[in-house]
Write an enzyme that holds these catalytic residues in place. Structure first.
Site, short mmCIF file in Angstrom:
data_model
loop_
_atom_site.label_atom_id
_atom_site.label_comp_id
_atom_site.label_asym_id
_atom_site.label_seq_id
_atom_site.Cartn_x
_atom_site.Cartn_y
_atom_site.Cartn_z
N GLY A 1 33.15 17.42 8.31
CA GLY A 1 33.43 18.35 7.21
C GLY A 1 33.98 19.68 7.71
O GLY A 1 33.94 20.00 8.90
N GLY B 1 27.09 13.88 14.19
CA GLY B 1 27.75 12.58 14.21
C GLY B 1 28.95 12.57 15.13
O GLY B 1 29.18 11.61 15.88
N THR B 2 29.72 13.64 15.10
CA THR B 2 30.88 13.76 15.99
C THR B 2 30.45 13.80 17.44
O THR B 2 31.09 13.20 18.32
CB THR B 2 31.68 15.03 15.64
OG1 THR B 2 32.13 14.95 14.28
CG2 THR B 2 32.89 15.19 16.54
N ASP C 1 25.29 23.90 8.34
CA ASP C 1 23.88 23.88 7.95
C ASP C 1 22.96 24.40 9.05
O ASP C 1 21.77 24.56 8.83
CB ASP C 1 23.43 22.46 7.59
CG ASP C 1 24.11 21.93 6.34
OD1 ASP C 1 24.70 22.74 5.61
OD2 ASP C 1 24.04 20.71 6.10
N GLY D 1 23.02 22.38 2.57
CA GLY D 1 21.78 22.13 3.30
C GLY D 1 21.28 20.73 2.99
O GLY D 1 20.37 20.57 2.19
N MET E 1 33.15 26.04 -1.72
CA MET E 1 33.78 27.35 -1.54
C MET E 1 33.39 27.94 -0.18
O MET E 1 34.21 28.53 0.52
CB MET E 1 33.36 28.30 -2.66
CG MET E 1 33.95 27.96 -4.01
SD MET E 1 33.39 29.09 -5.29
CE MET E 1 34.04 30.63 -4.70
N ILE E 2 32.12 27.77 0.21
CA ILE E 2 31.66 28.32 1.48
C ILE E 2 32.36 27.65 2.65
O ILE E 2 32.76 28.30 3.61
CB ILE E 2 30.12 28.14 1.61
CG1 ILE E 2 29.40 29.09 0.65
CG2 ILE E 2 29.66 28.40 3.03
CD1 ILE E 2 27.89 28.98 0.72
#
Length: 505
Positions: A134, A224-225, A253, A297, A410-411
């Site tokens: 993400g 995960g990456t 997070d 979160g 947005m964040i």
């Protein structure tokens, strides 16, 4: 101090290294599973007084007689005035700074920074950068600083950008990254390289690395990456390739363990303030106003907790680590009613992963996952908004006005703030120094304020979560005056889990 190298530790420190036959790839989405990461054995160095160094791999561990070269930074005028610029080979960083006088010195990690000798000639380096997972504030800044660090500090001219995440290694074109190309990208959100979830095919990725002549790989992404990066490193080592693999942890997070925090977190907390301020204005402008803000979160409530502490306008903060209930004595509904009677308004902050167990079975999607292997969550913000409205609609004596603000995406898309820009610069340059020094199979991040090289297995073995029996959560409760929503049984179970986690650190 006498040092001993070993492959295991008697005090419970995790001892795991990936072996090729145990690598688990999900055939459906190509995502690396934890089952494939359960055979890592760390490079352990032990010393006097309980000293333990969890070292990172080095190219010379499996490629003998590698030549070394003088670090070109010695001739860089920008660094000529710096005293003791090069890091001593024995410098390490302690994982824990609070110890007892008679206790063991504990776990340490190798300190990040430039070494006097490097294992790559500048004109022979062909580096690549990939961003996965993400979006997060600071991605472009990290890309920029890797490119500029390689170019300005080590005179490396050939840097490729892998487009579209892991699958870009074998299904997309690359772009050439130069200081001119990346000059202003830190002012934009997102990633200029594009990203994706899943798409991990170890053989195809390493084949592409080998075919392109790449010898430094910089992988930016979350847990995960980094699991995928660990598998790539193991395959490269199995083939005996002279390729350094460096991971840069990314999680908005702040749920990656060991490191103090990850880039993008400060920006996320700062941006959350805008939404909380807006919710407070809405709530105070009308009778019995409730402002409800949902923040990121999934499993860790750090953004919600820190945004709440920074705001001082929040009356209730709900996070995944702290269970709560709605009805009955001491429940959320009772607290909302009490707060509205006292103040006439209320602001609630909820993390996206909070209260998932309360959603009715027909709304939950426990078996569904995204391409990264994350469980798909229902919108707890919309659900709890409706539950609050339904509860108070049955009480004719108290009409409420609820405004719901969802700040999730947005964040993620905003550029990083000043604090995160500095962080990204330091972490990117530390990764470059490590790769040039021949270290591989590592991730980099601040540990107690000092950047260190951390073995992959330490940051993917578990998630960093808020400890609700810790003083920081107590500070939040004293700030909001909200009930803990915990019964004695919950406190005992949480304390037991915390103690077990501390033993395994």
């Amino acid at each position: 101090m006498e040092l001993t190298v070993s492959n295991s530790v008697s005090n419970g420190v995790a001892a795991e290294i990936i072996t090729k036959d145990k690598v688990g790839l999900n055939p459906r989405n190509g995502f690396v599973s934890m089952e494939g990461l359960n055979k890592l054995q760390p490079k352990i160095v032990t010393g006097d007084c309980g000293y333990i160094l969890e070292d990172v791999p080095h190219l010379s561990d499996y490629i003998p007689h590698l030549p070394t070269y003088t670090n070109p930074l010695q001739f860089n005028p920008a660094y000529s005035v710096v005293k003791q610029y090069f890091v001593d080979i024995d410098d390490t960083v302690a994982q824990k700074v609070v110890v007892h006088k008679n206790g063991p010195r504990g776990v340490h990690f190798r300190r990040a920074g430039p070494r006097q000798r490097v294992y790559f000639k500048s004109d022979e380096v062909r580096a690549c950068i990939v961003t996965c997972g993400g979006l997060c504030p600071g991605l472009n800044t990290v890309i920029r600083e890797i490119v500029c660090g390689l170019h300005h500090m080590y005179d490396v001219k050939r840097v490729l950008g892998i487009v579209g995440g892991y699958r870009g290694f074998y299904s997309k074109n690359t772009i050439s990254l130069t200081p001119k190309f990346v000059n202003d990208i830190h002012k934009r959100g997102g990633t200029v390289l594009g990203t994706s979830r899943g798409g991990h095919d170890t053989k195809k990725i390493v084949d592409s690395i080998q075919d392109r002549g790449i010898n430094q790989v910089y992988i930016i992404g979350g847990d995960g990456t980094q699991k995928g990066a660990a598998v790539i490193f193991e395959e490269i080592r199995r083939r005996g390739l002279n390729v350094a693999v460096a991971g840069i942890p990314k999680t908005i997070d702040n749920d990656i363990p060991v490191i103090d925090k990850s880039f993008g977190f400060d920006t996320a907390v700062e941006e959350a303030q805008r939404a909380i301020n807006a919710a407070h204005v809405e709530a105070t402008s009308i009778e019995n106003g409730i402002g409800l803000v949902k923040l990121m979160g999934r499993y860790s409530g750090y953004i919600a907790m820190y945004a709440t502490l920074a705001s001082r306008d929040v009356d209730c903060c709900l996070i995944p680590e702290s269970p709560f209930y709605l009805e009955g004595p001491g429940g959320l509904f009772e607290y909302i009613e009490k707060r509205l009677k006292e103040n006439g308004h209320m602001v609630i902050v909820i993390a996206e992963g909070a209260g998932q167990e309360l959603l009715s079975e027909n709304l939950r999607s426990t078996d569904q996952q995204d391409a990264s292997g994350n469980k798909l969550l229902q919108d707890v913000g919309l659900w709890i908004s409706q539950r609050i409205k339904d509860h108070f609609s049955k009480r004719s004596k108290m009409a409420i006005n609820l405004k719901y603000i969802d700040l999730m995406y947005m964040i993620r898309a905003v550029p990083s703030n000043a604090s995160d820009n500095v962080y990204c610069t330091l972490v990117a340059q530390s990764a470059v120094h490590g790769a040039m020094a021949g270290y591989t199979g590592f991730t980099v991040g601040p540990v107690n304020g000092r950047h260190a090289y951390i073995p992959f297995h330490r940051i993917i073995e578990k998630q960093h979560k808020v400890v609700i029996t810790d003083r920081m959560w107590a500070r939040l409760l004293s700030s909001t005056n909200q009930p803990s929503f915990l019964c004695t049984k919950d406190v005992i179970e949480t304390s037991s889990k915390t103690e077990n986690n501390l033993r395994n650190c």
